[in-house]
Design a protein around this motif. Structure first.
Motif, short mmCIF file in Angstrom:
data_model
loop_
_atom_site.label_atom_id
_atom_site.label_comp_id
_atom_site.label_asym_id
_atom_site.label_seq_id
_atom_site.Cartn_x
_atom_site.Cartn_y
_atom_site.Cartn_z
N SER A 127 -1.74 56.11 -24.14
CA SER A 127 -2.58 57.21 -23.69
C SER A 127 -2.77 58.27 -24.77
O SER A 127 -3.74 59.01 -24.74
CB SER A 127 -1.95 57.86 -22.45
OG SER A 127 -0.66 58.35 -22.74
N GLY A 128 -1.86 58.36 -25.69
CA GLY A 128 -1.97 59.39 -26.71
C GLY A 128 -2.59 58.91 -28.00
O GLY A 128 -2.72 59.68 -28.96
N GLY A 129 -2.95 57.64 -28.08
CA GLY A 129 -3.53 57.12 -29.31
C GLY A 129 -3.05 55.70 -29.57
O GLY A 129 -2.68 54.98 -28.65
N SER A 130 -3.05 55.31 -30.81
CA SER A 130 -2.76 53.91 -31.15
C SER A 130 -1.26 53.73 -31.39
O SER A 130 -0.82 53.37 -32.48
CB SER A 130 -3.54 53.50 -32.40
OG SER A 130 -3.24 54.38 -33.47
N TYR A 131 -0.45 53.97 -30.36
CA TYR A 131 0.97 53.70 -30.45
C TYR A 131 1.45 53.09 -29.14
O TYR A 131 0.81 53.23 -28.10
CB TYR A 131 1.77 54.96 -30.79
CG TYR A 131 1.46 56.18 -29.96
CD1 TYR A 131 2.03 56.35 -28.70
CD2 TYR A 131 0.62 57.18 -30.44
CE1 TYR A 131 1.76 57.47 -27.93
CE2 TYR A 131 0.35 58.30 -29.68
CZ TYR A 131 0.92 58.45 -28.42
OH TYR A 131 0.65 59.56 -27.67
N ASN A 132 2.58 52.41 -29.18
CA ASN A 132 3.03 51.65 -28.02
C ASN A 132 3.94 52.48 -27.12
O ASN A 132 4.21 53.66 -27.37
CB ASN A 132 3.69 50.34 -28.44
CG ASN A 132 4.96 50.57 -29.24
OD1 ASN A 132 5.56 51.65 -29.21
ND2 ASN A 132 5.39 49.55 -29.96
N THR A 133 4.44 51.83 -26.07
CA THR A 133 5.24 52.53 -25.07
C THR A 133 6.50 53.13 -25.65
O THR A 133 6.89 54.24 -25.30
CB THR A 133 5.58 51.56 -23.92
OG1 THR A 133 4.39 51.27 -23.20
CG2 THR A 133 6.61 52.15 -22.97
#
Length: 268
Positions: A146-152
């Motif tokens: 949700s915040g960009g191109s990063y995972n959980t």
């Protein structure tokens, strides 16, 4: 005063909260009866001790189950109904935001900074009176967040970094993957590795509040035959709920009884 603190300490012990009975039910009231009728089909199955419906109230969940209320998303302001749900007699544990790390329509989709602020406002006032779970994140997610191109895992790291005043009693995670992975790996082994990784990274007791392997009913039963005894044997796994109490999942197509998968989940 010492006696009061002793009682509180006993109350917050997992054993005092019935956490030894780990198996639970995820359900909702989207059915012809408009209540917890599907979850209540598990009544009498002693391995199933608790349930949640991604919100509150419980929609007449049978009193033999512990109901765990969830604050699904970030409220726009003061939420007296949430406060009332948490303060309902018998409430021992509470769950927070549902998949805030994801961006699809059915997720709460909250950037970590705002999720942390929401926890401090709506969850932390109850620390010490109920046990508080972390946001329920899809731990096996490797795509964008949700915040960009990063995972959980990165979303969770950012959340914890912004929530330095938060008290968390356990971490809630989700897991969805094939019963047999595309390269032929045993899905239960893959699942066990994900749960172990979540505990290693987060350092908290683990609740798997949603999990499912994609496959035929027989493949899912085989998955549960391996995964459930493993979950029950792990001291750091407090609770889990297979998805879900719905027709053609844990409930039969007619909505009148447990499916073969549901019967296996209730009895393995």
């Amino acid at each position: 005063m010492t006696y009061t603190y002793l009682l509180l300490a006993i109350f917050l012990l997992p054993e005092a909260n019935g956490l030894a009975a780990k198996r639970g039910i995820a359900y909702n009231n989207n059915n012809p009866s408009g209540n917890a009728v599907y979850a209540n089909l598990f009544k009498g199955h002693t391995k199933v001790s608790w349930a949640y419906d991604w919100g509150y109230p419980s929609w007449n969940l049978d009193s033999s189950f512990e109901f765990v209320p969830m604050l699904w998303g970030l409220p726009s302001g003061a939420d007296p109904d949430w406060t009332a749900a948490v303060q309902t007699p018998g409430t021992v544990n509470i769950l927070g935001f549902n998949e805030p790390d994801l961006t699809y329509d059915a997720s709460s989709n909250i950037i970590p900074e705002k999720a942390a602020a929401g926890y401090l406002t709506y969850m932390q006032p109850f620390a010490g009176t109920v046990r508080i779970g972390s946001p329920s994140v899809l731990w096996n997610n490797v795509g964008s967040s949700s915040g960009g191109s990063y995972n959980t895992a990165t979303w969770t790291e950012y959340f914890l970094g912004n929530c330095t005043g938060c008290h968390l009693d356990f971490a809630a995670i989700h897991y969805y993957q094939d019963c047999v992975t595309p390269d032929g790996q045993n899905g239960a082994v893959w699942f066990e590795g994900n749960v172990t990784n979540a505990h290693d990274v987060l350092g908290l007791p683990i609740w798997i509040t949603e999990f499912e392997c994609y496959g035929s009913e027989q493949q899912q039963i085989a998955f549960l035959e391996q995964a459930l005894p493993w979950l029950d044997s792990q001291g750091y796994v407090e609770r889990y709920a297979y998805f879900g109490a719905f027709p053609q999942y844990l409930i039969n197509a007619d909505g009148t009884a447990l499916s073969d998968l549901g019967s296996s989940y209730a009895s393995i």
